[in-house]
Every structure is written in structure tokens, then in C-alpha cells.
Design an enzyme around this catalytic site. Structure first.
Site, PDB file in Angstrom:
ATOM      1  N   HIS A   1      -2.357  -1.451  13.994  1.00  0.00           N
ATOM      2  CA  HIS A   1      -2.216  -0.273  13.165  1.00  0.00           C
ATOM      3  C   HIS A   1      -3.564   0.264  12.691  1.00  0.00           C
ATOM      4  CE1 HIS A   1      -2.008  -0.355   8.528  1.00  0.00           C
ATOM      5  NE2 HIS A   1      -1.675   0.850   8.807  1.00  0.00           N
TER       6      HIS A   1
ATOM      7  N   GLU B   1      -7.087  -5.944   8.858  1.00  0.00           N
ATOM      8  CA  GLU B   1      -6.493  -5.621   7.560  1.00  0.00           C
ATOM      9  C   GLU B   1      -6.256  -6.912   6.765  1.00  0.00           C
ATOM     10  OE1 GLU B   1      -3.187  -2.863   7.645  1.00  0.00           O
ATOM     11  OE2 GLU B   1      -3.528  -2.343   5.540  1.00  0.00           O
TER      12      GLU B   1
ATOM     13  N   TYR C   1       9.844   0.208   8.606  1.00  0.00           N
ATOM     14  CA  TYR C   1       8.477  -0.215   8.908  1.00  0.00           C
ATOM     15  C   TYR C   1       7.831   0.762   9.892  1.00  0.00           C
ATOM     16  CZ  TYR C   1       4.840  -3.584  10.351  1.00  0.00           C
ATOM     17  OH  TYR C   1       3.659  -4.212  10.630  1.00  0.00           O
TER      18      TYR C   1
ATOM     19  N   HIS D   1       4.603  -9.574  10.833  1.00  0.00           N
ATOM     20  CA  HIS D   1       5.432  -9.454   9.624  1.00  0.00           C
ATOM     21  C   HIS D   1       6.897  -9.638  10.011  1.00  0.00           C
ATOM     22  CE1 HIS D   1       2.207  -7.845   7.109  1.00  0.00           C
ATOM     23  NE2 HIS D   1       1.923  -6.982   8.054  1.00  0.00           N
TER      24      HIS D   1
ATOM     25  N   HIS E   1       0.806  -1.226   0.000  1.00  0.00           N
ATOM     26  CA  HIS E   1       0.000   0.000   0.000  1.00  0.00           C
ATOM     27  C   HIS E   1       0.844   1.285   0.000  1.00  0.00           C
ATOM     28  CE1 HIS E   1       0.220   0.159   4.414  1.00  0.00           C
ATOM     29  NE2 HIS E   1      -0.681  -0.766   4.612  1.00  0.00           N
TER      30      HIS E   1
ATOM     31  N   ASP F   1      -4.153  -8.244   4.835  1.00  0.00           N
ATOM     32  CA  ASP F   1      -2.929  -9.060   4.783  1.00  0.00           C
ATOM     33  C   ASP F   1      -2.961 -10.140   5.869  1.00  0.00           C
ATOM     34  OD1 ASP F   1      -2.764  -6.762   6.419  1.00  0.00           O
ATOM     35  OD2 ASP F   1      -0.585  -6.767   6.422  1.00  0.00           O
TER      36      ASP F   1
ATOM     37  N   HIS G   1      -6.407  -8.539  13.871  1.00  0.00           N
ATOM     38  CA  HIS G   1      -6.403  -7.339  13.026  1.00  0.00           C
ATOM     39  C   HIS G   1      -7.177  -7.623  11.746  1.00  0.00           C
ATOM     40  CE1 HIS G   1      -5.095  -3.772  11.092  1.00  0.00           C
ATOM     41  NE2 HIS G   1      -3.899  -4.135  10.690  1.00  0.00           N
TER      42      HIS G   1
ATOM     43  N   ASP H   1       0.899  -6.013  14.058  1.00  0.00           N
ATOM     44  CA  ASP H   1       1.817  -5.241  13.202  1.00  0.00           C
ATOM     45  C   ASP H   1       3.008  -4.680  13.996  1.00  0.00           C
ATOM     46  OD1 ASP H   1       0.507  -5.560  10.774  1.00  0.00           O
ATOM     47  OD2 ASP H   1      -0.725  -3.777  11.024  1.00  0.00           O
TER      48      ASP H   1
HETATM   49 FE1  FEO Z   1      -2.090  -3.396   9.439  1.00  0.00          FE
HETATM   50 FE2  FEO Z   1      -0.068  -6.031   8.536  1.00  0.00          FE
HETATM   51  O1  FEO Z   1      -1.654  -5.025   8.607  1.00  0.00           O
END
Ligand code: FEO
Length: 397
Positions: free
Chosen positions: A143, A81, A190, A221, A25, A83, A79, A162
Site C-alpha cells: 500500500h 509502514e 479494508y 492483517h 489512521h 504497523d 513494507h 497489506d
Molecule cells: Fe500499509 Fe498494514 O500497512
């Protein structure tokens, strides 16, 4: 065959490695990334998060190396999101397992995936399941508003979502197994590109986390932290407190070379007063690398030529991106060359102010090509910035 990796007794990494993603993104990821999902096995089997949708097969394959995925009893979604949640609908279809999420997580998941069976867990609540105690901790804005951490008491392991992550694809799963320079560079990049706007939340979360006994930080991640956790936690505290160095960055683009001449003269002026200066030309430097360089810098000096009464497109892109990431406690300055009409430098200044930068310096503009006299003014402008950078003491709190 892709296999799970043991994290600790009964807990496995079952995520996916995305070697090829180069843009996350808007954040460039030259080293790819990983989507970390975890399997807790025991009398009950629990999956913590999933992966980006195209990696569903990899997730199932890794889980299958430990247990039949249909034996998963519960899924925790830390989360919304995509991903991390992208493979949730298919996992629920496969396992029939209930999904637990924060209050905002339930809302978010219902909106993303109508029909999903999701139940809310309250901030601070615990569940006992198959010999494990799972504690849920809301961490809004780390996040997204829905984000939460899950802590496994028996293993002193925190699924930190995250937070503490890196976009870093590697065959190694643990932070102590990879190149330390790359690891911390990626952790900084990051932070600068994902976490920076939420500094205040980071400090509150670190405070909350300090009440827990944590031996493993299992992020969503990159590499998992299991040794010397104090170092990454201290870096997060420093970054969240906007602790910067005697350093400035000069970020610019140029049409016919005039703004480049100004950038280099200003940088020389800043450096002559003591700070370290990095010059970044935007045609050749990605916006996420600029933010990474800004993370430990006390000043950002932006140069733009005027094109059609506006900022040069690459500068407009970067300044807009920077405004969204709200770098506080840093100095900002603007300069640039113009031809028939001006306007770009003023527009850049406005956006930088809106982004929270202190802008105590005037704008420095030059028409067409800088003369010898104007080049001296650029150097002097740089010296003024350099002195201000040196005056600002490193924040020690
Ligand atoms: Fe906020 Fe890795 O997603």
C-alpha cells in the site's frame, strides 16, 4: 503464554492481535486488527515482517514458542509502514539479523530507523536459504511505494503484505475458520479504505501473481487465506475494475432537518427508478463505513447544509477523505439547504470532481425549509439520478 500458530510445514504465524484498536489512521476498526508476522524455520530461520512497536513482546513470546528468537538469521521487511516495521529495530538488536527490503523499502526504513542494517533485494530476485526459495516481487503502492510480496516456492505461499487483508481481530488465524459474512464485509471495508486508490496496481499485481502457483495467501492483517483463494482474488479483480451494482448512497448531514428532508426525498426518487439506496447520516456514520458502502455503489449523492459559507464539518471531513480515495467510474451529485448564504454545495461538488467522480447533475439547493414544491423537485432530482444509475451497465470486463 502466547504461542505461534503453524501455517504450513516449518512456517508459523508469530504476529500480534490488537483487540483494542478502534481507529487505524482515520479508518474505524470496530473489530480490532492483527499485525501478522511469520517465522520460516529450517537450516536458516527467517522472520517475515514484525509488528507494531507496542506488540514487540508478543512477537518475541510467539517466536520463543518455536525457537530461540536469537536464532533468527534474516528478516524480510515487505513494507515500511510502522504497523509492520515498528518492532524491526528491537528485533535486529536482539537477533543481529540482516534485514532485506525493496529499493524503496531500504530508503523508507533508513528514514524511519536511522542506523538499521538493511540490504536491498531487486524485483524478481530470489534467494535460496536453508531449503527454501524466497522470491521478492515489488508491488509499489500496495500500500506504499516500498511494498513487496515474498513468495516461498516450496510451500506455494505468498506473503501478500497489506493486500487481501482485513482489520479483524480473532483467535482464528485462517479465513476458512471464521464467520464468512464478517470476513468478506471486513475485506471489502479494508479494500475501500486502503486499496481503492491503487486499483490499477491491483490489476497488475493480480496479473503478476497469476504467474505463481499460490496455495496460501498470508496477509499482514486478519485471516490467512488457504482455501478457495479464487473468491477473494475475483473480488479484488471486481473491485479494482470498479464493478458496481444498481445501488446509490445518499450521504448527508443536517443542522435543522432541512437537508435530511431533501436526502430522504431524493433517495425515494432514486429508488423509484429501480436502484437500491442506502441513506447515511454523517453525525451517526463513520467515514470508513461510507467508503465501504460506496465500494459497490454506482452513485454517491452528498447533502450538506451551509455553515459559515462552508460545508458542514462532518461532510467536509467525509468528502475530503473520499477525494483522497479517488472512487472512479461512479456518479456524484450534491444538494443541501442554506440559510443566510450558500456555498457548501459548490465546495462539495468541487472536491468530488477532484476525486474523480462523474458529476453530470446540477446542484440542488433550497433556502431554509423545503416547500412542497421543492420536495417534489428533490424527488425528481432523485429520479434523474436513479435513471442514470440504471442506464450504466454493470462492467463485465
Ligand atoms: Fe500499509 Fe498494514 O500497512
Amino acid at each position: 503464554m502466547k504461542e505461534a500458530v503453524r501455517v504450513t510445514d516449518g512456517i508459523y504465524w508469530v504476529g500480534a492481535i490488537d483487540w483494542n484498536v478502534r481507529n487505524f489512521h482515520g479508518y474505524t476498526t470496530p473489530r480490532g486488527t492483527t499485525y501478522n508476522a511469520y517465522l520460516i524455520t529450517g537450516e536458516k530461520n527467517i522472520l517475515v515482517d514484525t509488528v507494531k512497536k507496542p506488540f514487540y513482546g508478543e512477537l518475541v513470546e510467539r517466536i520463543s514458542s518455536v525457537i530461540d528468537p536469537k536464532r533468527i538469521d534474516l528478516i524480510v521487511s515487505n513494507h515500511t509502514e510502522m504497523d509492520h516495521s515498528g518492532a524491526l529495530p528491537e528485533m535486529q538488536k536482539l537477533t543481529g539479523a540482516k534485514i532485506l527490503a525493496s529499493r524503496m523499502g531500504v530508503e523508507g526504513l533508513n528514514k524511519h530507523y536511522p542506523g538499521l542494517d538493511v540490504e536491498m533485494v531487486k524485483d524478481g530476485s530470489e534467494i535460496q536459504l536453508g531449503g527454501k526459495t524466497l522470491k521478492f516481487i515489488d508491488t509499489p503502492m500496495l500500500h506504499w511505494p516500498d511494498s513487496m510480496f515474498t513468495y516461498v516456492e516450496e510451500d506455494k505461499l505468498l506473503f501478500s503484505m497489506d493486500a487481501f487483508g482485513q482489520h479483524y481481530a480473532t483467535t482464528k488465524r485462517f479465513a476458512d475458520e471464521v464467520d464468512q459474512d464478517v470476513l468478506f464485509q471486513e475485506a471489502a471495508k479494508y479494500y475501500a479504505n486502503i486499496i481503492l486508490p491503487f486499483n490499477a496496481r491491483v490489476l497488475k499485481t493480480v496479473e503478476k501473481a497469476q504467474e505463481l502457483d499460490i496455495q496460501i495467501l498470508a496477509t499482514s492483517h486478519g485471516a490467512i487465506w488457504r482455501k478457495d483463494l479464487g473468491k477473494i482474488v475475483q473480488l479484488y479483480t471486481d473491485w479494482a475494475n470498479n464493478r458496481t451494482k444498481e445501488k446509490a448512497i445518499v450521504v448527508y448531514d443536517t443542522m435543522w432537518g432541512s437537508t435530511r428532508i431533501m436526502a430522504e426525498d431524493i433517495a425515494e426518487g432514486i429508488a423509484s427508478e429501480g436502484p437500491e439506496v442506502t441513506i447515511l447520516k454523517l453525525t451517526d456514520t463513520d467515514r470508513s463505513m461510507v467508503m465501504k458502502e460506496l465500494l459497490d455503489s454506482r452513485a454517491v449523492v452528498v447533502g450538506t447544509p451551509t455553515l459559515n459559507n462552508s460545508m458542514f464539518p462532518s461532510v467536509a471531513d467525509m468528502v475530503t477523505y473520499m477525494k483522497g480515495l479517488r472512487p472512479k467510474d461512479r456518479l456524484g451529485a450534491v444538494f443541501g439547504s442554506y440559510g443566510w448564504s450558500s456555498g457548501a454545495v459548490q465546495a462539495a461538488r468541487e472536491l468530488m470532481k477532484m476525486g474523480g467522480l462523474d458529476m453530470p447533475f446540477g446542484e440542488l439547493t433550497v433556502q431554509w425549509v423545503p416547500s412542497v414544491e421543492e420536495r417534489k423537485q428533490c424527488r425528481e432530482y432523485g429520479r434523474t439520478i436513479g435513471r442514470k444509475v440504471m442506464e450504466r451497465k454493470e462492467k463485465g470486463d
